[in-house]
Motif scaffolding. Structure first.
Motif, mmCIF file in Angstrom:
data_model
loop_
_atom_site.group_PDB
_atom_site.id
_atom_site.type_symbol
_atom_site.label_atom_id
_atom_site.label_comp_id
_atom_site.label_asym_id
_atom_site.label_seq_id
_atom_site.Cartn_x
_atom_site.Cartn_y
_atom_site.Cartn_z
ATOM 1 N N ASP A 1 0.844 -1.198 0.000
ATOM 2 C CA ASP A 1 0.000 0.000 0.000
ATOM 3 C C ASP A 1 0.875 1.242 0.000
ATOM 4 O OD1 ASP A 1 1.035 0.102 2.560
ATOM 5 O OD2 ASP A 1 -0.877 -0.232 3.580
ATOM 6 N N ASP A 2 0.276 2.413 0.241
ATOM 7 C CA ASP A 2 1.044 3.658 0.183
ATOM 8 C C ASP A 2 2.126 3.729 1.254
ATOM 9 O OD1 ASP A 2 -0.830 3.830 2.204
ATOM 10 O OD2 ASP A 2 -1.574 5.813 1.655
ATOM 11 N N VAL A 3 1.872 3.124 2.419
ATOM 12 C CA VAL A 3 2.878 3.125 3.485
ATOM 13 C C VAL A 3 4.106 2.325 3.048
ATOM 14 C CG1 VAL A 3 3.380 2.424 5.860
ATOM 15 C CG2 VAL A 3 1.163 3.413 5.303
ATOM 16 N N GLY A 4 3.862 1.166 2.458
ATOM 17 C CA GLY A 4 4.974 0.346 1.981
ATOM 18 C C GLY A 4 5.725 0.999 0.839
ATOM 19 N N PHE A 5 5.000 1.642 -0.082
ATOM 20 C CA PHE A 5 5.670 2.299 -1.205
ATOM 21 C C PHE A 5 6.524 3.463 -0.721
ATOM 22 C CE2 PHE A 5 6.132 4.783 -5.098
ATOM 23 C CZ PHE A 5 6.425 3.789 -6.017
ATOM 24 N N ALA A 6 6.052 4.148 0.310
ATOM 25 C CA ALA A 6 6.857 5.223 0.897
ATOM 26 C C ALA A 6 8.165 4.683 1.454
ATOM 27 C CB ALA A 6 6.064 5.942 1.996
ATOM 28 N N SER A 7 8.128 3.475 2.020
ATOM 29 C CA SER A 7 9.355 2.856 2.524
ATOM 30 C C SER A 7 10.337 2.594 1.393
ATOM 31 C CB SER A 7 9.029 1.546 3.247
ATOM 32 O OG SER A 7 8.254 1.769 4.407
ATOM 33 N N ALA A 8 9.814 2.183 0.230
ATOM 34 C CA ALA A 8 10.685 1.964 -0.929
ATOM 35 C C ALA A 8 11.328 3.273 -1.381
ATOM 36 C CB ALA A 8 9.894 1.335 -2.066
ATOM 37 N N ILE A 9 10.575 4.359 -1.333
ATOM 38 C CA ILE A 9 11.143 5.668 -1.668
ATOM 39 C C ILE A 9 12.208 6.051 -0.646
ATOM 40 C CG2 ILE A 9 10.656 8.133 -1.934
ATOM 41 C CD1 ILE A 9 7.876 7.362 -2.965
ATOM 42 N N ASP A 10 11.966 5.729 0.625
ATOM 43 C CA ASP A 10 12.972 5.980 1.668
ATOM 44 C C ASP A 10 14.300 5.313 1.308
ATOM 45 O OD1 ASP A 10 11.121 7.354 3.190
ATOM 46 O OD2 ASP A 10 10.687 5.672 4.518
ATOM 47 N N VAL A 11 14.222 4.057 0.861
ATOM 48 C CA VAL A 11 15.434 3.323 0.475
ATOM 49 C C VAL A 11 16.130 4.026 -0.677
ATOM 50 C CG1 VAL A 11 16.313 1.164 -0.475
ATOM 51 C CG2 VAL A 11 14.561 1.105 1.304
ATOM 52 N N ALA A 12 15.350 4.458 -1.674
ATOM 53 C CA ALA A 12 15.930 5.146 -2.830
ATOM 54 C C ALA A 12 16.649 6.423 -2.412
ATOM 55 C CB ALA A 12 14.831 5.468 -3.845
ATOM 56 N N VAL A 13 16.050 7.169 -1.516
ATOM 57 C CA VAL A 13 16.670 8.413 -1.042
ATOM 58 C C VAL A 13 17.969 8.122 -0.304
ATOM 59 C CG1 VAL A 13 16.384 10.354 0.559
ATOM 60 C CG2 VAL A 13 14.486 9.671 -0.921
ATOM 61 N N GLU A 14 17.945 7.085 0.529
ATOM 62 C CA GLU A 14 19.127 6.758 1.326
ATOM 63 C C GLU A 14 20.302 6.326 0.458
ATOM 64 O OE1 GLU A 14 20.303 4.272 5.378
ATOM 65 O OE2 GLU A 14 18.434 3.814 4.327
ATOM 66 N N VAL A 15 20.068 5.417 -0.474
ATOM 67 C CA VAL A 15 21.181 4.915 -1.284
ATOM 68 C C VAL A 15 21.655 5.947 -2.293
ATOM 69 C CG1 VAL A 15 20.590 2.496 -0.958
ATOM 70 C CG2 VAL A 15 19.588 3.740 -2.886
ATOM 71 N N ALA A 16 20.736 6.793 -2.780
ATOM 72 C CA ALA A 16 21.145 7.853 -3.705
ATOM 73 C C ALA A 16 21.984 8.898 -2.985
ATOM 74 C CB ALA A 16 19.918 8.502 -4.342
ATOM 75 N N SER A 17 21.597 9.239 -1.768
ATOM 76 C CA SER A 17 22.353 10.219 -0.983
ATOM 77 C C SER A 17 23.757 9.719 -0.671
ATOM 78 C CB SER A 17 21.610 10.530 0.327
ATOM 79 O OG SER A 17 20.330 11.057 0.078
ATOM 80 N N ALA A 18 23.893 8.405 -0.506
ATOM 81 C CA ALA A 18 25.186 7.810 -0.143
ATOM 82 C C ALA A 18 26.041 7.465 -1.347
ATOM 83 C CB ALA A 18 24.954 6.556 0.696
ATOM 84 N N GLU A 19 25.533 7.723 -2.563
ATOM 85 C CA GLU A 19 26.270 7.416 -3.797
ATOM 86 C C GLU A 19 26.718 5.950 -3.813
ATOM 87 O OE1 GLU A 19 29.350 10.346 -4.164
ATOM 88 O OE2 GLU A 19 27.928 11.952 -4.618
ATOM 89 N N LEU A 20 25.753 5.085 -3.615
ATOM 90 C CA LEU A 20 26.026 3.649 -3.491
ATOM 91 C C LEU A 20 26.673 3.060 -4.739
ATOM 92 C CD1 LEU A 20 25.703 0.966 -1.927
ATOM 93 C CD2 LEU A 20 23.402 0.791 -2.925
ATOM 94 N N VAL A 21 26.234 3.479 -5.916
ATOM 95 C CA VAL A 21 26.768 2.900 -7.156
ATOM 96 C C VAL A 21 28.272 3.104 -7.243
ATOM 97 C CG1 VAL A 21 26.766 3.058 -9.669
ATOM 98 C CG2 VAL A 21 24.599 3.111 -8.422
#
Length: 359
Positions: free
Chosen positions: A307-327
């Motif tokens: 649901d929307d709560v779970g999808f928000a968690s996926a966005i949280d992950v995207a923000v975290e790894v993008a901020s940390a320059e994981l690639v």
């Protein structure tokens, strides 16, 4: 100064499409007011939800697409039908073009993996992407991979997964030297498939500078015995779905027990705080969002039925790894290894990606 991040969203992906995507974006904006979205999908379908959530509308660019990848599409079909025109393809392509720092989709996993690999390509010395997610444990959290991207990984690929998983754990857990374990049917050296035993031998190589703890068993995942659990996508996906099903079963049992009698209901009221804490820890939505590691860009897979709560968690992950320059960190780690180079994979062969991955 906080860096402004742009996240590309597949607005048509998942079982509930725009309702979940836009609702999840609304929750994510509360947590991360500095982010912006590029949302790809059918404008007619997206418009009612953007009107409901004006904050998302004002923080987003909407790009109309006519084609949406179905949850039932085979990867090869999705590639041929949705190539360059679907909401999923366009979201990933935004990462390649530098218009977004990460893409998030709740759509068909097999199609998402195939498209991501064709568009972004793997980084040097990585043959196949691995799907990595954060796994709740008794001592906190661990990283588990692969959870469905590569079925039947060989020894080289398992080693690559270990290197990428270690980098992921360093980023998300802020650990200098995460511990790594290889999932097996026992801790003894003689147990397991030839691929698993060969991978273990390679991971013991001192040149990797890795805290490899050896083999771990299925119950070690929940114990949190190691920070990174490595396996192939077939075994990993079974383990993941088993854990999710067990969590739902326990929550269901608790609800039934608490409603079974007046005394049970009174007991629930007295201990409601503790039960809510337990339920939140068992809630799969809190740890939703798996990252395809090993690509020249960031793609996060949300559970299709969330649901929307779970999808928000996926966005949280995207923000975290993008901020940390994981690639960049994974590329640097893999680049330090020797003897793991693999032949380049032509795009045409990528159209034949295994259809055994989950969808």
């Amino acid at each position: 100064m906080t860096r402004v991040l742009t996240i590309a969203l597949d607005g048509m992906g998942g079982d509930h499409g725009p309702e979940t995507v836009i609702g999840g974006a609304e929750i994510a904006l509360v947590r991360h007011p500095h982010i912006r979205f590029v949302i790809f999908g059918n404008e007619t379908a997206l418009r009612p939800w953007l009107e409901k959530y004006p904050r998302v509308a004002s923080s987003s660019e909407v790009v109309h697409t006519e084609v949406a990848v179905s949850m039932d599409d085979k990867p090869s079909q999705a590639l041929r039908r949705g190539r360059r025109v679907s909401s999923m393809w366009r979201a990933i392509d935004a990462v390649k073009e530098g218009k977004a720092q990460a893409a998030v989709s709740a759509g068909n996993t097999g199609a998402l993996m195939a498209m991501a690999k064709v568009i972004l390509r793997t980084i040097p010395n990585v043959e196949r992407p691995a799907l990595a997610a954060i796994w709740p444990t008794a001592r906190g959290e661990s990283v588990a991979l692969d959870l469905g991207a590569t079925v039947g990984a060989d020894a080289n690929q398992l080693v690559q997964f270990a290197i990428m998983g270690e980098a992921f754990a360093r980023v998300v857990f802020n650990l200098e030297h995460p511990t790594v374990g290889l999932l097996n049917i026992g801790e003894e050296e003689v147990k397991g498939t030839e691929q698993v035993k060969a991978a273990a031998q390679m991971l013991r190589d001192d040149s990797l500078s890795m805290r490899f703890q050896g083999f771990v068993e299925g119950d070690d995942i929940a114990k949190g015995t190691v920070d990174v659990v490595v396996t192939d996508g077939y075994t990993g996906n079974i383990a993941l779905k088993t854990a999710e099903g067990t969590a739902r079963l326990i929550i269901g049992y608790l609800r039934e027990a608490m409603a079974s009698s007046l005394l049970s209901k009174i007991g629930y009221l007295l201990a409601s705080g503790a039960f809510k804490t337990l339920q939140s820890k068992l809630d799969p939505r809190a740890s939703n969002g798996a990252v395809f590691l090993g690509l020249n860009g960031l793609v996060v897979k949300s559970h299709g039925g969330t649901d929307d709560v779970g999808f928000a968690s996926a966005i949280d992950v995207a923000v975290e790894v993008a901020s940390a320059e994981l690639v960049a960190k994974i590329a640097a780690d893999v680049g330090k290894t020797k003897g793991l180079a693999v032949p380049s994979v032509k795009e045409e062969s990528q159209l034949q990606e295994s259809e055994a991955v989950l969808s």
